[in-house]
Design a protein around this motif. Structure first.
Motif, PDB file in Angstrom:
ATOM      1  N   PHE A  10       0.859  -1.174   0.000  1.00  0.00           N
ATOM      2  CA  PHE A  10       0.000   0.000   0.000  1.00  0.00           C
ATOM      3  C   PHE A  10       0.902   1.234   0.000  1.00  0.00           C
ATOM      4  N   VAL A  11       0.429   2.290  -0.643  1.00  0.00           N
ATOM      5  CA  VAL A  11       1.101   3.585  -0.568  1.00  0.00           C
ATOM      6  C   VAL A  11       0.148   4.524   0.162  1.00  0.00           C
ATOM      7  N   PHE A  12       0.658   5.150   1.199  1.00  0.00           N
ATOM      8  CA  PHE A  12      -0.105   6.136   1.964  1.00  0.00           C
ATOM      9  C   PHE A  12       0.515   7.500   1.737  1.00  0.00           C
ATOM     10  N   VAL A  13      -0.292   8.548   1.898  1.00  0.00           N
ATOM     11  CA  VAL A  13       0.196   9.917   1.803  1.00  0.00           C
ATOM     12  C   VAL A  13      -0.103  10.608   3.121  1.00  0.00           C
ATOM     13  N   ALA A  14       0.899  11.303   3.653  1.00  0.00           N
ATOM     14  CA  ALA A  14       0.716  12.076   4.879  1.00  0.00           C
ATOM     15  C   ALA A  14      -0.020  13.366   4.527  1.00  0.00           C
ATOM     16  N   VAL A  15      -0.996  13.729   5.347  1.00  0.00           N
ATOM     17  CA  VAL A  15      -1.755  14.956   5.112  1.00  0.00           C
ATOM     18  C   VAL A  15      -1.794  15.793   6.384  1.00  0.00           C
ATOM     19  N   ASN A  16      -1.859  17.107   6.178  1.00  0.00           N
ATOM     20  CA  ASN A  16      -1.947  18.026   7.321  1.00  0.00           C
ATOM     21  C   ASN A  16      -3.407  18.210   7.726  1.00  0.00           C
ATOM     22  N   ALA A  17      -3.665  19.129   8.652  1.00  0.00           N
ATOM     23  CA  ALA A  17      -5.014  19.348   9.182  1.00  0.00           C
ATOM     24  C   ALA A  17      -5.990  19.803   8.103  1.00  0.00           C
ATOM     25  N   ASP A  18      -5.483  20.406   7.031  1.00  0.00           N
ATOM     26  CA  ASP A  18      -6.337  20.857   5.926  1.00  0.00           C
ATOM     27  C   ASP A  18      -6.538  19.768   4.874  1.00  0.00           C
ATOM     28  N   GLY A  19      -5.916  18.606   5.081  1.00  0.00           N
ATOM     29  CA  GLY A  19      -6.053  17.513   4.133  1.00  0.00           C
ATOM     30  C   GLY A  19      -5.096  17.584   2.963  1.00  0.00           C
ATOM     31  N   ASN A  20      -4.112  18.481   3.047  1.00  0.00           N
ATOM     32  CA  ASN A  20      -3.125  18.621   1.976  1.00  0.00           C
ATOM     33  C   ASN A  20      -1.898  17.767   2.259  1.00  0.00           C
ATOM     34  N   PRO A  21      -1.290  17.197   1.204  1.00  0.00           N
ATOM     35  CA  PRO A  21      -0.071  16.408   1.415  1.00  0.00           C
ATOM     36  C   PRO A  21       0.989  17.212   2.158  1.00  0.00           C
ATOM     37  N   THR A  22       1.670  16.541   3.068  1.00  0.00           N
ATOM     38  CA  THR A  22       2.704  17.195   3.868  1.00  0.00           C
ATOM     39  C   THR A  22       3.952  16.307   3.898  1.00  0.00           C
ATOM     40  N   PRO A  23       5.132  16.919   3.928  1.00  0.00           N
ATOM     41  CA  PRO A  23       6.374  16.130   3.903  1.00  0.00           C
ATOM     42  C   PRO A  23       6.504  15.174   5.088  1.00  0.00           C
ATOM     43  N   VAL A  24       7.182  14.050   4.828  1.00  0.00           N
ATOM     44  CA  VAL A  24       7.438  13.056   5.868  1.00  0.00           C
ATOM     45  C   VAL A  24       8.937  12.991   6.131  1.00  0.00           C
ATOM     46  N   PRO A  25       9.321  12.584   7.340  1.00  0.00           N
ATOM     47  CA  PRO A  25      10.751  12.475   7.639  1.00  0.00           C
ATOM     48  C   PRO A  25      11.383  11.284   6.915  1.00  0.00           C
ATOM     49  N   GLU A  26      12.691  11.330   6.800  1.00  0.00           N
ATOM     50  CA  GLU A  26      13.435  10.189   6.253  1.00  0.00           C
ATOM     51  C   GLU A  26      13.191   8.987   7.139  1.00  0.00           C
ATOM     52  N   LEU A  27      13.425   7.827   6.586  1.00  0.00           N
ATOM     53  CA  LEU A  27      13.258   6.578   7.322  1.00  0.00           C
ATOM     54  C   LEU A  27      14.633   6.011   7.612  1.00  0.00           C
ATOM     55  N   GLU A  28      14.915   5.779   8.894  1.00  0.00           N
ATOM     56  CA  GLU A  28      16.217   5.236   9.274  1.00  0.00           C
ATOM     57  C   GLU A  28      16.262   3.730   9.058  1.00  0.00           C
ATOM     58  N   ILE A  29      17.384   3.286   8.573  1.00  0.00           N
ATOM     59  CA  ILE A  29      17.630   1.850   8.409  1.00  0.00           C
ATOM     60  C   ILE A  29      18.800   1.533   9.342  1.00  0.00           C
ATOM     61  N   THR A  30      18.469   1.293  10.609  1.00  0.00           N
ATOM     62  CA  THR A  30      19.502   1.011  11.601  1.00  0.00           C
ATOM     63  C   THR A  30      19.291  -0.382  12.149  1.00  0.00           C
ATOM     64  N   GLY A  31      20.328  -1.121  12.227  1.00  0.00           N
ATOM     65  CA  GLY A  31      20.248  -2.465  12.783  1.00  0.00           C
ATOM     66  C   GLY A  31      19.843  -3.504  11.759  1.00  0.00           C
ATOM     67  N   GLU A  32      20.124  -4.734  12.108  1.00  0.00           N
ATOM     68  CA  GLU A  32      19.877  -5.859  11.204  1.00  0.00           C
ATOM     69  C   GLU A  32      18.388  -6.047  10.917  1.00  0.00           C
ATOM     70  N   ARG A  33      17.534  -5.902  11.931  1.00  0.00           N
ATOM     71  CA  ARG A  33      16.085  -6.093  11.749  1.00  0.00           C
ATOM     72  C   ARG A  33      15.541  -5.105  10.721  1.00  0.00           C
ATOM     73  N   CYS A  34      15.933  -3.834  10.793  1.00  0.00           N
ATOM     74  CA  CYS A  34      15.473  -2.827   9.834  1.00  0.00           C
ATOM     75  C   CYS A  34      15.912  -3.189   8.417  1.00  0.00           C
ATOM     76  N   GLU A  71      16.714  -6.163   7.236  1.00  0.00           N
ATOM     77  CA  GLU A  71      16.009  -7.373   6.787  1.00  0.00           C
ATOM     78  C   GLU A  71      14.601  -7.035   6.301  1.00  0.00           C
ATOM     79  N   LEU A  72      13.862  -6.260   7.081  1.00  0.00           N
ATOM     80  CA  LEU A  72      12.498  -5.896   6.700  1.00  0.00           C
ATOM     81  C   LEU A  72      12.491  -5.109   5.388  1.00  0.00           C
ATOM     82  N   ARG A  73      13.347  -4.095   5.301  1.00  0.00           N
ATOM     83  CA  ARG A  73      13.399  -3.274   4.086  1.00  0.00           C
ATOM     84  C   ARG A  73      13.807  -4.091   2.876  1.00  0.00           C
ATOM     85  N   ASP A  74      14.870  -4.880   3.010  1.00  0.00           N
ATOM     86  CA  ASP A  74      15.370  -5.656   1.884  1.00  0.00           C
ATOM     87  C   ASP A  74      14.348  -6.694   1.424  1.00  0.00           C
ATOM     88  N   GLU A  75      13.664  -7.321   2.372  1.00  0.00           N
ATOM     89  CA  GLU A  75      12.637  -8.304   2.035  1.00  0.00           C
ATOM     90  C   GLU A  75      11.490  -7.643   1.261  1.00  0.00           C
TER      91      GLU A  75
END
Length: 149
Positions: A109-133, A135-139
């Motif tokens: 699924f692709v989701f879009v972050a929205v602000n209080a007005d329902g407009n798309p809003t930027p999201v933070p980067e996603l950290e890939i730290t540790g083996e579990r992260c 594994e999940l991302r690569d899978e």
């Protein structure tokens, strides 16, 4: 900055008679609803904002979830864009007595972050730290449909 594993959510829904079709298994619409709800929660953990469904990329129903069994939904965000979050979501049939589990449904699924007005809003980067992260991302990336790459 959230990590992939910060967005991992697993939830269970016992399949009741009101959730079933004429074949005494979970109605596909209910399974999709549960997947969408848990996926949105994963996306909101990553974005720190309300998230809405933008796209469901393929939905493969591999086997039914019989009435009385538990439907386990597993979800996590594995990649982000400027305002979008790519989320892997899988559903399993689980025996409430033994814990035996089988994959029944999976999708991206692709989701879009929205602000209080329902407009798309930027999201933070996603950290890939540790083996579990990693594994999940690569899978998720390895199994992701080509149109999402």
């Amino acid at each position: 900055m959230p990590s992939v594993s910060d967005t991992y959510i697993e939830n269970r829904q016992r399949v009741q008679p009101t959730h079933t079709n004429n074949y005494a298994s979970a109605h596909g619409g209910n399974v999709v609803k549960w997947m969408d709800e848990i996926g949105a929660m994963s996306a909101m953990r990553a974005a720190g904002e309300t998230c809405v469904t933008a796209k469901i990329n393929g939905l493969d129903f591999k086997r039914p979830v019989p009435q009385g069994d538990t439907c386990v939904i597993e979800s996590y965000v594995y990649a982000v864009g400027r305002t979008s979050l790519r989320t892997r979501i899988r559903a399993y049939r689980e025996s409430p007595r033994t814990g035996e589990r089988e994959l029944t449904t999976e999708s991206y699924f692709v989701f879009v972050a929205v602000n209080a007005d329902g407009n798309p809003t930027p999201v933070p980067e996603l950290e890939i730290t540790g083996e579990r992260c990693r594994e999940l991302r690569d899978e998720a990336l390895a199994a992701e449909p080509d149109e999402d790459r």
